[in-house]
Design a protein around this motif. Sequence first.
Motif, PDB file in Angstrom:
ATOM      1  N   VAL A  93      52.120   1.613  26.975  1.00  0.00           N
ATOM      2  CA  VAL A  93      52.659   2.784  27.099  1.00  0.00           C
ATOM      3  C   VAL A  93      52.448   3.091  28.790  1.00  0.00           C
ATOM      4  CG1 VAL A  93      53.545   4.924  26.765  1.00  0.00           C
ATOM      5  CG2 VAL A  93      52.732   3.444  24.833  1.00  0.00           C
ATOM      6  N   ARG A  94      53.598   3.195  29.712  1.00  0.00           N
ATOM      7  CA  ARG A  94      53.602   3.280  31.090  1.00  0.00           C
ATOM      8  C   ARG A  94      54.225   4.725  31.574  1.00  0.00           C
ATOM      9  NH1 ARG A  94      51.661  -1.038  33.584  1.00  0.00           N
ATOM     10  NH2 ARG A  94      51.791  -2.989  32.468  1.00  0.00           N
ATOM     11  N   ASN A  95      53.442   5.523  32.211  1.00  0.00           N
ATOM     12  CA  ASN A  95      54.094   6.662  32.671  1.00  0.00           C
ATOM     13  C   ASN A  95      54.169   6.621  34.475  1.00  0.00           C
ATOM     14  OD1 ASN A  95      54.231   8.394  30.233  1.00  0.00           O
ATOM     15  ND2 ASN A  95      51.878   8.345  30.623  1.00  0.00           N
ATOM     16  N   ALA A  98      51.353   1.254  37.797  1.00  0.00           N
ATOM     17  CA  ALA A  98      49.735   0.537  38.125  1.00  0.00           C
ATOM     18  C   ALA A  98      49.637  -0.558  37.400  1.00  0.00           C
ATOM     19  CB  ALA A  98      48.801   1.632  37.469  1.00  0.00           C
ATOM     20  N   GLY A  99      48.593  -1.504  37.953  1.00  0.00           N
ATOM     21  CA  GLY A  99      48.121  -2.907  37.090  1.00  0.00           C
ATOM     22  C   GLY A  99      49.250  -3.644  37.386  1.00  0.00           C
ATOM     23  N   SER A 100      49.681  -4.600  36.105  1.00  0.00           N
ATOM     24  CA  SER A 100      50.377  -5.712  36.021  1.00  0.00           C
ATOM     25  C   SER A 100      51.867  -5.635  36.708  1.00  0.00           C
ATOM     26  CB  SER A 100      50.214  -6.536  35.059  1.00  0.00           C
ATOM     27  OG  SER A 100      50.657  -5.604  33.799  1.00  0.00           O
ATOM     28  N   ILE A 101      52.377  -4.409  36.339  1.00  0.00           N
ATOM     29  CA  ILE A 101      53.795  -4.113  36.516  1.00  0.00           C
ATOM     30  C   ILE A 101      54.169  -3.893  38.093  1.00  0.00           C
ATOM     31  CG2 ILE A 101      53.710  -1.291  36.474  1.00  0.00           C
ATOM     32  CD1 ILE A 101      56.528  -1.472  35.087  1.00  0.00           C
ATOM     33  N   ILE A 174      47.953   7.547  33.313  1.00  0.00           N
ATOM     34  CA  ILE A 174      48.846   6.456  33.946  1.00  0.00           C
ATOM     35  C   ILE A 174      49.549   5.710  33.001  1.00  0.00           C
ATOM     36  CG2 ILE A 174      48.832   4.820  35.719  1.00  0.00           C
ATOM     37  CD1 ILE A 174      48.284   7.621  36.726  1.00  0.00           C
ATOM     38  N   ASP A 175      48.725   4.962  32.326  1.00  0.00           N
ATOM     39  CA  ASP A 175      49.240   4.064  31.171  1.00  0.00           C
ATOM     40  C   ASP A 175      48.171   3.563  30.100  1.00  0.00           C
ATOM     41  OD1 ASP A 175      47.524   2.057  32.471  1.00  0.00           O
ATOM     42  OD2 ASP A 175      48.983   1.282  33.493  1.00  0.00           O
ATOM     43  N   PHE A 176      48.503   3.075  29.083  1.00  0.00           N
ATOM     44  CA  PHE A 176      47.570   2.884  28.193  1.00  0.00           C
ATOM     45  C   PHE A 176      47.963   1.595  26.969  1.00  0.00           C
ATOM     46  CE2 PHE A 176      49.395   5.528  24.637  1.00  0.00           C
ATOM     47  CZ  PHE A 176      50.161   6.096  25.068  1.00  0.00           C
ATOM     48  N   LYS A 177      47.050   1.118  26.240  1.00  0.00           N
ATOM     49  CA  LYS A 177      47.330   0.100  25.317  1.00  0.00           C
ATOM     50  C   LYS A 177      46.999   0.637  23.901  1.00  0.00           C
ATOM     51  CE  LYS A 177      44.619  -2.681  24.056  1.00  0.00           C
ATOM     52  NZ  LYS A 177      43.794  -3.369  22.877  1.00  0.00           N
ATOM     53  N   LEU A 178      47.951   0.559  22.896  1.00  0.00           N
ATOM     54  CA  LEU A 178      47.920   0.565  21.715  1.00  0.00           C
ATOM     55  C   LEU A 178      47.813  -0.550  20.656  1.00  0.00           C
ATOM     56  CD1 LEU A 178      49.990   3.663  21.175  1.00  0.00           C
ATOM     57  CD2 LEU A 178      47.905   3.768  21.476  1.00  0.00           C
ATOM     58  N   PRO A 199      38.526   4.765  27.678  1.00  0.00           N
ATOM     59  CA  PRO A 199      38.805   4.473  28.929  1.00  0.00           C
ATOM     60  C   PRO A 199      38.870   3.102  29.167  1.00  0.00           C
ATOM     61  CG  PRO A 199      37.358   6.056  29.077  1.00  0.00           C
ATOM     62  CD  PRO A 199      37.449   5.923  27.539  1.00  0.00           C
ATOM     63  N   ASP A 200      38.610   2.158  28.234  1.00  0.00           N
ATOM     64  CA  ASP A 200      38.707   0.687  28.187  1.00  0.00           C
ATOM     65  C   ASP A 200      40.388   0.339  28.297  1.00  0.00           C
ATOM     66  OD1 ASP A 200      36.104  -0.097  28.327  1.00  0.00           O
ATOM     67  OD2 ASP A 200      36.080  -1.019  26.384  1.00  0.00           O
ATOM     68  N   GLY A 201      40.882   1.099  27.618  1.00  0.00           N
ATOM     69  CA  GLY A 201      42.584   0.621  27.453  1.00  0.00           C
ATOM     70  C   GLY A 201      43.188   1.468  27.999  1.00  0.00           C
ATOM     71  N   CYS A 202      43.095   2.452  28.856  1.00  0.00           N
ATOM     72  CA  CYS A 202      44.009   3.610  29.452  1.00  0.00           C
ATOM     73  C   CYS A 202      43.490   3.567  30.789  1.00  0.00           C
ATOM     74  CB  CYS A 202      43.564   4.967  29.079  1.00  0.00           C
ATOM     75  SG  CYS A 202      43.531   5.272  27.309  1.00  0.00           S
ATOM     76  N   ARG A 203      44.525   4.069  31.656  1.00  0.00           N
ATOM     77  CA  ARG A 203      44.473   4.263  33.359  1.00  0.00           C
ATOM     78  C   ARG A 203      44.216   5.615  33.124  1.00  0.00           C
ATOM     79  NH1 ARG A 203      47.263  -0.617  34.567  1.00  0.00           N
ATOM     80  NH2 ARG A 203      45.537  -2.130  35.179  1.00  0.00           N
ATOM     81  N   LEU A 204      43.088   6.412  33.710  1.00  0.00           N
ATOM     82  CA  LEU A 204      42.957   7.823  33.581  1.00  0.00           C
ATOM     83  C   LEU A 204      42.652   8.145  35.081  1.00  0.00           C
ATOM     84  CD1 LEU A 204      40.883   8.099  30.446  1.00  0.00           C
ATOM     85  CD2 LEU A 204      43.122   8.607  30.735  1.00  0.00           C
TER      86      LEU A 204
HETATM   87  N1  UDP Z   1      45.329  -2.981  28.716  1.00  0.00           N
HETATM   88  C1  UDP Z   1      44.279  -3.257  27.606  1.00  0.00           C
HETATM   89  N2  UDP Z   1      44.321  -4.570  27.157  1.00  0.00           N
HETATM   90  C2  UDP Z   1      44.766  -5.513  27.827  1.00  0.00           C
HETATM   91  C3  UDP Z   1      45.796  -5.270  28.674  1.00  0.00           C
HETATM   92  C4  UDP Z   1      46.267  -4.101  29.229  1.00  0.00           C
HETATM   93  O1  UDP Z   1      43.515  -2.378  27.137  1.00  0.00           O
HETATM   94  O2  UDP Z   1      44.672  -6.779  27.317  1.00  0.00           O
HETATM   95  C5  UDP Z   1      45.536  -1.781  29.397  1.00  0.00           C
HETATM   96  C6  UDP Z   1      45.070  -1.456  30.586  1.00  0.00           C
HETATM   97  O3  UDP Z   1      43.849  -0.860  30.379  1.00  0.00           O
HETATM   98  C7  UDP Z   1      46.145  -0.483  30.984  1.00  0.00           C
HETATM   99  C8  UDP Z   1      47.401  -0.554  30.501  1.00  0.00           C
HETATM  100  O4  UDP Z   1      46.915  -1.449  29.091  1.00  0.00           O
HETATM  101  O5  UDP Z   1      45.700   0.841  30.627  1.00  0.00           O
HETATM  102  C9  UDP Z   1      48.467  -1.687  31.071  1.00  0.00           C
HETATM  103  O6  UDP Z   1      47.807  -2.770  31.662  1.00  0.00           O
HETATM  104  P1  UDP Z   1      48.437  -3.828  32.613  1.00  0.00           P
HETATM  105  O7  UDP Z   1      49.407  -4.452  31.779  1.00  0.00           O
HETATM  106  O8  UDP Z   1      48.761  -3.423  33.838  1.00  0.00           O
HETATM  107  O9  UDP Z   1      47.382  -4.913  32.580  1.00  0.00           O
HETATM  108  P2  UDP Z   1      46.118  -5.029  33.760  1.00  0.00           P
HETATM  109  O10 UDP Z   1      46.770  -4.781  34.895  1.00  0.00           O
HETATM  110  O11 UDP Z   1      45.109  -3.940  33.093  1.00  0.00           O
HETATM  111  O12 UDP Z   1      45.487  -6.310  33.308  1.00  0.00           O
END
Ligand code: UDP
Length: 265
Positions: A93-95, A98-101, A174-178, A199-204
């Motif tokens: 989920v992205r607000n 950041a990151g890959s997008i 910012i974003d997070f993974k579920l 904080p492992d799976g979220c951007r804060l």
């Molecule tokens: N994320 C995660 N595990 C993954 C990939 C992403 O927890 O295997 C989380 C990551 O921490 C971020 C969000 O999902 O908060 C979006 O991540 P993104 O797709 O931008 O990938 P990243 O740049 O983190 O590799």
Amino acid sequence: MSRRRQIYEGKAKILYEGPEPGTIIQYFKDDATAFNAQKKGTINGKGVINNRISEYVFTRLNHIGVPTHFIRRLNMREQLVRQVEIVPIEVVVRNVAAGSICQRLGLTEGEPLPHTLIEYCLKDDALGDPKISEEEIACFNWAGSEEMADISSMAIRINDFLCGMFAAIDIRLIDFKLEFGRLWDGDYSRIILADEISPDGCRLWDMTTGEKLDKDRFRRDLGGEEEAYREVARRLGLLTEDSGPGEVLDMAHHRGRLRGAIKKK
Ligand code: UDP
């Protein structure tokens, strides 16, 4: 006493058979990985902090009626959860961009998105967790259409709740993974929230200074990751109740170190 049976070891957690059928114990490790496990390290005390943060978030989600696998925390590093069949999809989920997008669409980090986006990735380390469409999810039957309706509505509800929860402690989500799982009852299953929220799976990001308080500190070698994770827990009120004056003093020391670590960059 016989040793518990290990069911699975992941990058940040170990799963053991639980005390009753249908339960599992999640053990939170200090191990950290990034870039599909090409970068490996440890963040001291991360497992303890993530166990507490995830307990807090899942308990609050349970209170607002979001079904989760969480039953109770057992000790510093372990929690008891319901056994589910994990849906093989990572829900992002992205607000804010950041990151890959940013790489994928040429966006600037920190740019607010016109509206919240939900992305799906296949949980497959060998393939590097590729982004997948809803059409592909249906085609390969990774999840059914009713399951996807439940997953997407829960993801939006969780995002709304978490945005408010973090905003109240001056943090921008910012974003997070579920991850979701199927809870089976005879021939029927329902979707519940599984895994962890930490904080492992979220951007804060700190709302005022923009400091990163999440795993990007480790991914990007920014330093201060232990302090950042502790800062999130402290702001959530999780480090004061059990801690004596020594711990409180220790936090002041850590906050000073976090500011120092961030200024250096
Ligand atoms: N994320 C995660 N595990 C993954 C990939 C992403 O927890 O295997 C989380 C990551 O921490 C971020 C969000 O999902 O908060 C979006 O991540 P993104 O797709 O931008 O990938 P990243 O740049 O983190 O590799």
